[in-house]
Motif scaffolding. Structure first.
Motif, PDB file in Angstrom:
ATOM      1  N   SER A   1       0.846  -1.188   0.000  1.00 11.82           N
ATOM      2  CA  SER A   1       0.000   0.000   0.000  1.00 11.82           C
ATOM      3  C   SER A   1       0.879   1.235   0.000  1.00 11.82           C
ATOM      4  O   SER A   1       1.992   1.209   0.535  1.00 11.82           O
ATOM      5  N   TRP A   2       0.342   2.297  -0.560  1.00 13.74           N
ATOM      6  CA  TRP A   2       1.066   3.569  -0.598  1.00 13.74           C
ATOM      7  C   TRP A   2       0.234   4.642   0.096  1.00 13.74           C
ATOM      8  O   TRP A   2      -0.994   4.700  -0.067  1.00 13.74           O
ATOM      9  N   TYR A   3       0.928   5.509   0.837  1.00 12.44           N
ATOM     10  CA  TYR A   3       0.294   6.612   1.533  1.00 12.44           C
ATOM     11  C   TYR A   3       1.087   7.888   1.278  1.00 12.44           C
ATOM     12  O   TYR A   3       2.317   7.862   1.158  1.00 12.44           O
ATOM     13  N   GLN A   4       0.360   8.988   1.227  1.00 12.29           N
ATOM     14  CA  GLN A   4       0.981  10.302   1.116  1.00 12.29           C
ATOM     15  C   GLN A   4       0.814  11.027   2.444  1.00 12.29           C
ATOM     16  O   GLN A   4      -0.289  11.041   3.004  1.00 12.29           O
ATOM     17  N   GLN A   5       1.879  11.616   2.936  1.00  6.34           N
ATOM     18  CA  GLN A   5       1.790  12.366   4.190  1.00  6.34           C
ATOM     19  C   GLN A   5       2.230  13.801   3.966  1.00  6.34           C
ATOM     20  O   GLN A   5       3.367  14.064   3.546  1.00  6.34           O
ATOM     21  N   THR A   6       1.337  14.742   4.223  1.00  9.23           N
ATOM     22  CA  THR A   6       1.637  16.165   4.134  1.00  9.23           C
ATOM     23  C   THR A   6       1.212  16.837   5.423  1.00  9.23           C
ATOM     24  O   THR A   6       0.320  16.348   6.126  1.00  9.23           O
ATOM     25  N   PRO A   7       1.817  17.984   5.749  1.00 11.78           N
ATOM     26  CA  PRO A   7       1.422  18.692   6.977  1.00 11.78           C
ATOM     27  C   PRO A   7      -0.052  19.110   6.953  1.00 11.78           C
ATOM     28  O   PRO A   7      -0.714  19.095   7.969  1.00 11.78           O
ATOM     29  N   GLY A   8      -0.546  19.449   5.789  1.00  9.83           N
ATOM     30  CA  GLY A   8      -1.912  19.946   5.710  1.00  9.83           C
ATOM     31  C   GLY A   8      -2.977  18.860   5.685  1.00  9.83           C
ATOM     32  O   GLY A   8      -4.018  18.985   6.329  1.00  9.83           O
TER      33      GLY A   8
ATOM     34  N   PHE B   1      -3.092   3.964  -2.907  1.00 10.15           N
ATOM     35  CA  PHE B   1      -3.585   2.731  -3.530  1.00 10.15           C
ATOM     36  C   PHE B   1      -2.925   1.522  -2.897  1.00 10.15           C
ATOM     37  O   PHE B   1      -1.937   1.641  -2.161  1.00 10.15           O
ATOM     38  N   GLU B   2      -3.503   0.368  -3.206  1.00 12.38           N
ATOM     39  CA  GLU B   2      -3.004  -0.894  -2.684  1.00 12.38           C
ATOM     40  C   GLU B   2      -2.926  -1.912  -3.816  1.00 12.38           C
ATOM     41  O   GLU B   2      -3.824  -1.974  -4.660  1.00 12.38           O
ATOM     42  N   TYR B   3      -1.841  -2.652  -3.829  1.00  9.91           N
ATOM     43  CA  TYR B   3      -1.642  -3.689  -4.832  1.00  9.91           C
ATOM     44  C   TYR B   3      -1.490  -5.038  -4.157  1.00  9.91           C
ATOM     45  O   TYR B   3      -0.881  -5.161  -3.085  1.00  9.91           O
ATOM     46  N   PHE B   4      -2.057  -6.024  -4.805  1.00  5.01           N
ATOM     47  CA  PHE B   4      -1.934  -7.407  -4.332  1.00  5.01           C
ATOM     48  C   PHE B   4      -1.866  -8.288  -5.564  1.00  5.01           C
ATOM     49  O   PHE B   4      -2.721  -8.191  -6.452  1.00  5.01           O
ATOM     50  N   SER B   5      -0.861  -9.129  -5.600  1.00  6.71           N
ATOM     51  CA  SER B   5      -0.663 -10.018  -6.746  1.00  6.71           C
ATOM     52  C   SER B   5      -0.741  -9.264  -8.064  1.00  6.71           C
ATOM     53  O   SER B   5      -1.473  -9.657  -8.984  1.00  6.71           O
ATOM     54  N   GLU B   6      -0.018  -8.167  -8.117  1.00  9.57           N
ATOM     55  CA  GLU B   6       0.155  -7.356  -9.338  1.00  9.57           C
ATOM     56  C   GLU B   6      -1.131  -6.647  -9.781  1.00  9.57           C
ATOM     57  O   GLU B   6      -1.168  -6.082 -10.878  1.00  9.57           O
ATOM     58  N   THR B   7      -2.148  -6.661  -8.939  1.00  8.84           N
ATOM     59  CA  THR B   7      -3.422  -6.022  -9.291  1.00  8.84           C
ATOM     60  C   THR B   7      -3.720  -4.913  -8.287  1.00  8.84           C
ATOM     61  O   THR B   7      -3.564  -5.106  -7.082  1.00  8.84           O
ATOM     62  N   GLN B   8      -4.186  -3.791  -8.810  1.00 13.04           N
ATOM     63  CA  GLN B   8      -4.610  -2.725  -7.900  1.00 13.04           C
ATOM     64  C   GLN B   8      -5.943  -3.114  -7.302  1.00 13.04           C
ATOM     65  O   GLN B   8      -6.939  -3.289  -8.014  1.00 13.04           O
TER      66      GLN B   8
ATOM     67  N   SER C   1       4.611  17.761  -3.025  1.00 15.52           N
ATOM     68  CA  SER C   1       5.702  17.646  -2.047  1.00 15.52           C
ATOM     69  C   SER C   1       5.157  16.974  -0.795  1.00 15.52           C
ATOM     70  O   SER C   1       4.191  17.449  -0.185  1.00 15.52           O
ATOM     71  N   ALA C   2       5.774  15.872  -0.438  1.00 11.53           N
ATOM     72  CA  ALA C   2       5.245  15.073   0.671  1.00 11.53           C
ATOM     73  C   ALA C   2       6.215  13.960   1.012  1.00 11.53           C
ATOM     74  O   ALA C   2       7.189  13.718   0.299  1.00 11.53           O
ATOM     75  N   LEU C   3       5.888  13.284   2.110  1.00 13.01           N
ATOM     76  CA  LEU C   3       6.554  12.032   2.447  1.00 13.01           C
ATOM     77  C   LEU C   3       5.664  10.922   1.915  1.00 13.01           C
ATOM     78  O   LEU C   3       4.477  10.858   2.248  1.00 13.01           O
ATOM     79  N   TYR C   4       6.210  10.076   1.080  1.00 10.40           N
ATOM     80  CA  TYR C   4       5.447   8.965   0.529  1.00 10.40           C
ATOM     81  C   TYR C   4       5.885   7.683   1.229  1.00 10.40           C
ATOM     82  O   TYR C   4       7.055   7.309   1.199  1.00 10.40           O
ATOM     83  N   LEU C   5       4.916   7.072   1.881  1.00 12.86           N
ATOM     84  CA  LEU C   5       5.180   5.875   2.671  1.00 12.86           C
ATOM     85  C   LEU C   5       4.573   4.652   2.003  1.00 12.86           C
ATOM     86  O   LEU C   5       3.457   4.689   1.481  1.00 12.86           O
ATOM     87  N   CYS C   6       5.312   3.592   2.066  1.00 13.01           N
ATOM     88  CA  CYS C   6       4.875   2.318   1.535  1.00 13.01           C
ATOM     89  C   CYS C   6       4.707   1.358   2.715  1.00 13.01           C
ATOM     90  O   CYS C   6       5.495   1.400   3.673  1.00 13.01           O
ATOM     91  N   ALA C   7       3.684   0.527   2.654  1.00 13.15           N
ATOM     92  CA  ALA C   7       3.458  -0.461   3.709  1.00 13.15           C
ATOM     93  C   ALA C   7       3.218  -1.813   3.070  1.00 13.15           C
ATOM     94  O   ALA C   7       2.508  -1.917   2.067  1.00 13.15           O
TER      95      ALA C   7
END
Lengths: 114, 114
Positions: free
Chosen positions: B33-40, B47-54, B86-92
């Motif tokens: 999964s991907w997340y965007q983190q911004t101060p605001g 989005f989230e991917y599993f077995s090459e599928t969104q 502009s942000a911190l992009y986190l992957c989980a």
């Protein structure tokens, strides 16, 4: 409506004391999970503790415990014996039903004072 | 056991350019999964991917896209960059599972758009 509410933007605690970080949530699902993460200034999100909606006991992980009050829809994090290294941003998050993503609160910046 | 690896850690791009971020999940984890983190806006699910599928997508414009490879590594791409990206992009990453499965986050990629 906010799904996860953290009402304390900043908290201070003296080293070795306990501190409670508040989190309330809003969901109509019967099955959900609640998470707490710690984010130091480095940016990494560190998993602390998890509580499932059907768990009857409050979750505990070392110095971390989750005070789960289902009727009040609250999931407060309790950190016992605070350490200087506990200074960080703390996020409460929820995963609802069969959803695969987490919804985060706005976070609480905890500062531990020596 | 290696954690979630995100590359690069820091990135500076110019408005209008595109960027690709990479995430290598924990071995054996099939969901990314991907997340965007911004101060605001705080932490927001991309989005989230599993077995090459969104499997799921957050409320972001089509400039944000991603993919997952057969080895579960994932990339996200942002085209026509804007200052607000502009942000911190986190992957989980997480294993396949039901209620209570955990998410392990990487240290993130800090993207600055100038």
């Amino acid at each position: 409506a906010q799904k996860i509410t953290q009402t304390q933007p900043g908290m201070f605690v003296q080293e070795k004391e306990a501190v409670t970080l508040d989190c309330t949530y809003d969901t109509s699902d019967q099955s959900y999970g609640l998470f707490w993460y710690k984010q130091p200034s480095s940016g990494e999100m560190i998993f602390l503790i998890y509580q499932g909606s059907y768990d009857e006991q409050n979750a505990t992980e070392g110095r971390y415990s989750l005070n789960f009050q289902k009727a009040r829809k609250s999931a407060n994090l309790v950190i016992s014996a605070s350490q200087l290294g506990d200074s960080a941003m703390y996020f409460c998050a929820m995963r609802e039903g069969g959803a695969r993503q987490l919804t985060f609160g706005s976070g609480t910046q905890l500062t531990v004072l020596p | 056991k290696a954690g979630v690896t995100q590359t690069p850690r820091y990135l500076i791009k110019t408005r209008g350019q595109q960027v690709t971020l990479s995430c290598s999940p924990i071995s054996g984890h099939r969901s990314v999964s991907w997340y965007q983190q911004t101060p605001g806006q705080g932490l927001q699910f991309l989005f989230e991917y599993f077995s090459e599928t969104q499997r799921n997508k957050g409320n972001f414009p089509g400039r944000f896209s991603g993919r997952q490879f057969s080895n579960s590594r994932s990339e996200m791409n942002v085209s026509t960059l804007e200052l607000g990206d502009s942000a911190l992009y986190l992957c989980a990453s997480s294993p396949m599972g039901g209620t209570g499965y955990g998410y392990t986050f990487g240290s993130g990629t800090r993207l600055t758009v100038v």
